[in-house]
Structures are given as structure tokens and as C-alpha cells.
Design an enzyme around this catalytic site. Structure first.
Site, PDB file in Angstrom:
ATOM      1  N   GLY A  22      98.228 -78.816  -3.267  1.00  0.00           N
ATOM      2  CA  GLY A  22      99.605 -78.301  -3.253  1.00  0.00           C
ATOM      3  C   GLY A  22     100.315 -78.599  -1.953  1.00  0.00           C
ATOM      4  NE  ARG A  48     107.287 -76.192  -4.233  1.00  0.00           N
ATOM      5  CZ  ARG A  48     107.809 -75.942  -5.429  1.00  0.00           C
ATOM      6  NH1 ARG A  48     108.686 -76.775  -5.945  1.00  0.00           N
ATOM      7  NH2 ARG A  48     107.475 -74.853  -6.097  1.00  0.00           N
ATOM      8  CB  VAL A  98      94.051 -77.403  -8.648  1.00  0.00           C
ATOM      9  CG1 VAL A  98      94.422 -78.153  -7.391  1.00  0.00           C
ATOM     10  CG2 VAL A  98      95.059 -76.316  -8.988  1.00  0.00           C
ATOM     11  CG  ASN A 100      98.865 -74.372  -0.261  1.00  0.00           C
ATOM     12  OD1 ASN A 100      99.324 -73.348   0.255  1.00  0.00           O
ATOM     13  ND2 ASN A 100      99.636 -75.265  -0.886  1.00  0.00           N
ATOM     14  CB  SER A 104      98.717 -63.465  -1.949  1.00  0.00           C
ATOM     15  OG  SER A 104      99.893 -62.685  -1.896  1.00  0.00           O
ATOM     16  CE1 TYR A 134     100.699 -65.730  -6.568  1.00  0.00           C
ATOM     17  CE2 TYR A 134     101.155 -63.645  -5.457  1.00  0.00           C
ATOM     18  CZ  TYR A 134     100.945 -65.016  -5.401  1.00  0.00           C
ATOM     19  OH  TYR A 134     100.982 -65.673  -4.193  1.00  0.00           O
ATOM     20  CE  LYS A 190      97.689 -66.720  -4.757  1.00  0.00           C
ATOM     21  NZ  LYS A 190      97.222 -67.964  -4.127  1.00  0.00           N
TER      22      LYS A 190
END
Ligand SMILES: NC(=O)c1ccc[n+]([C@@H]2O[C@H](COP(=O)([O-])OP(=O)(O)OC[C@H]3O[C@@H](n4cnc5c(N)ncnc54)[C@H](O)[C@@H]3O)[C@@H](O)[C@H]2O)c1
Length: 263
Positions: A13, A16, A67, A92, A151, A164, A168
């Protein structure tokens, strides 16, 4: 000064945001960087991360990778490690989708896990195999370094982000678990847990929400991606050889508590 001269780093990743900043910072420290992303190799050479590194005098290449494709991960990692060896992996690549449990579809739930968890696992597995085959544990010093980007949402609840947060949290504990297995064999595995960072991913927050989140953060600010990248640099370098299975929060203090007085 931290030097990664002679080391090869793979950053997923990296086209950006935090991944791009990480690729640039590792290259500045002398690493040869492979950017593995769904977009960087198709980007305009004026803006692509690999091209920016080369323009600055570093070594970089860009490879297409999703990925969440296990076979593709194995093929790419084998290719990279055969060519140059693999010293550093930064997991990442990630995606963010919002929704409380009641609003979360099966597809959203699975997609969060496919990219954030499966993708991290596939890349870790392939990297560990390559690092062990490359003699990571020889000479008494850890040579292999894996840094997973988790995160603050993997360490605390974050309202409105059910899938999410769960994904994480899985990355956090996979980091700790794998660190126990592989630290004795010369591979250090740690994680950086960013707080709120200025990237395309966080563009979904409207102005009032941003202001509220800044108010909840002890230092009152969001991070620049480079501030996350510099923590990754530490964990990818020899300076962190005695840091094992740590989850390093880079969050302006958000996890430790919320200021009572609003600025
Ligand atoms: N921005 C934040 O505030 C924040 C906070 C905590 C954690 N994070 C985590 O940091 C990481 C980077 O986030 P960002 O803010 O830079 O996000 P971003 O959306 O700006 O960049 C994500 C990058 O990952 C790539 N990517 C997405 N899915 C992929 C896949 N299946 N295969 C390969 N590449 C893929 C994208 O192409 C992109 O280059 C993510 O894991 C994210 O969850 C971000």
C-alpha cells in the site's frame, strides 16, 4: 543516524498516504524499497512513489499486488527475496469502511477482513518463510523486521466502525503472537498503531467531526503521514532490536485519555 543501507524493504500500500511516506523515509535511510500496491505501478511517473524515490537518488521499484490474493503474495515475495533477499516488511495496505454492526453487510465485514487481516497474514507468512530461508537468525542479531500498521481502532472501540475495529484488533494480536514465535529465530515483529492521520482514508470525516476528534486528542492535532513513517523507520532499524511484539501508538496521546478542557 539510522541507516538501512544494503537492506531491502517491501512496503504494501505504498502508493499514497502512510505507505508512501514510509517508502520515502525507508529509502532516505538507504533501503532499497519495493512498493507493492494495487495502484502505484499504474500511476503517473511524475507522482508515483517509486519514481519519487528514484528522483531523490534512492532505489525503488513498484509491483502490482492485491494483498488479499494469497497466491499472488507468495509469488511476489518469492521473487523479491530471490532477487535481493528480504530484510524488512511493512504491512501497511488497508481499507476503512464505516458502519455499526446493524449497518454492516456480510460483504463489508468480509472485505475488511480480506484486506486488513488476510492480507497482513499472507504477507507475514511469506516474509517469515523468506527471512528464515535467508538466514535471518544467524549471527545473534535480528535481521528480519516486520512492522504491521494496526490502528488505535484495534486497541479501543471507535464508534461506527465495527468491522474495521475487529479487523485491526486481529492485526494487533497476530503481531504479538508472531513476535513470540519468531523473535527467537531472528525476526522482530512489531506494530505501529496510528491515531488520526491526514490521508485520503480519513477524508470521510466532515469538518465538525474532525474538530471534535482534535479536541479529544491531548496534543490537539492529527498526524502528518511522515510522523507515522518515522516510527516505522525506528521499528525497521537496528535501534529497535530489543523491542519485540510492541504496539507503538503514534496518536498524539488519544489512547491515554481525553482532555477535559476544550481548546
Ligand atoms: N489514516 C489514518 O488516520 C489511519 C489511522 C490508523 C491506521 N491507519 C492504517 O494505516 C494504513 C494506511 O492508511 P492510509 O491512511 O495511508 O490509507 P490510504 O487509503 O491513503 O492508502 C491505503 C493504500 O493501501 C492500498 N491498498 C488498499 N487495499 C489494497 C490491497 N488489497 N492490496 C494492495 N494495496 C492495497 C491502496 O491502494 C493505498 O495505496 C492502513 O492500514 C490504515 O488502516 C490509518
Amino acid at each position: 543516524m539510522i541507516t538501512l543501507s544494503g537492506r531491502t524493504a517491501l512496503v504494501t500500500g505504498g502508493s499514497r498516504g502512510i505507505g508512501r511516506a514510509t517508502a520515502l523515509v525507508l529509502a532516505e535511510a538507504g533501503a532499497r524499497v519495493v512498493i507493492a500496491d494495487r495502484t502505484d505501478c499504474f500511476a503517473d511517473p511524475d507522482t508515483a512513489t517509486w519514481a519519487e524515490i528514484v528522483r531523490r537518488g534512492g532505489q525503488a521499484e513498484s509491483r502490482y499486488l492485491d494483498v488479499s490474493d494469497s497466491a499472488a503474495v507468495d509469488t511476489l515475495l518469492a521473487d523479491v527475496s530471490t532477487g535481493h533477499g528480504l530484510d524488512i516488511l511493512v504491512n501497511n495496505a488497508g481499507i476503512l469502511q464505516s458502519g455499526e454492526i446493524a449497518e454492516t453487510s456480510d460483504e463489508t465485514w468480509r472485505e475488511q477482513f480480506r484486506v486488513n487481516v488476510d492480507g497482513t497474514f499472507y504477507c507475514m507468512r511469506a516474509a517469515v518463510r523468506a527471512m528464515l530461508a535467508g538466514g535471518a537468525g544467524t549471527g545473534g542479531k535480528p535481521r528480519g523486521k516486520i512492522v504491521n500498521i494496526s490502528s488505535i481502532s484495534g486497541l479501543r472501540g471507535n464508534p461506527g466502525f465495527a468491522a474495521y475495529c475487529a479487523a485491526k484488533a486481529a492485526v494487533v494480536n497476530l503481531t504479538r503472537q508472531a513476535a513470540i514465535d519468531y523473535s527467537p529465530r531472528g525476526i522482530n515483529i512489531n506494530s505501529v498503531a496510528p491515531g488520526f492521520v491526514e490521508t485520503d482514508m480519513t477524508a470521510l470525516y466532515d469538518a465538525p467531526t474532525r474538530e471534535a476528534l482534535e479536541g479529544q486528542t491531548p496534543n490537539g492535532r492529527w498526524a502528518d503521514p511522515r510522523q507515522i513513517a518515522e516510527a516505522v523507520l525506528f521499528l525497521a532499524s537496528d535501534l529497535s532490536d530489543h523491542v519485540v511484539g510492541d504496539i507503538l501508538a503514534v496518536d498524539g496521546g488519544w489512547l491515554i485519555g481525553t482532555p477535559v478542557v476544550t481548546r
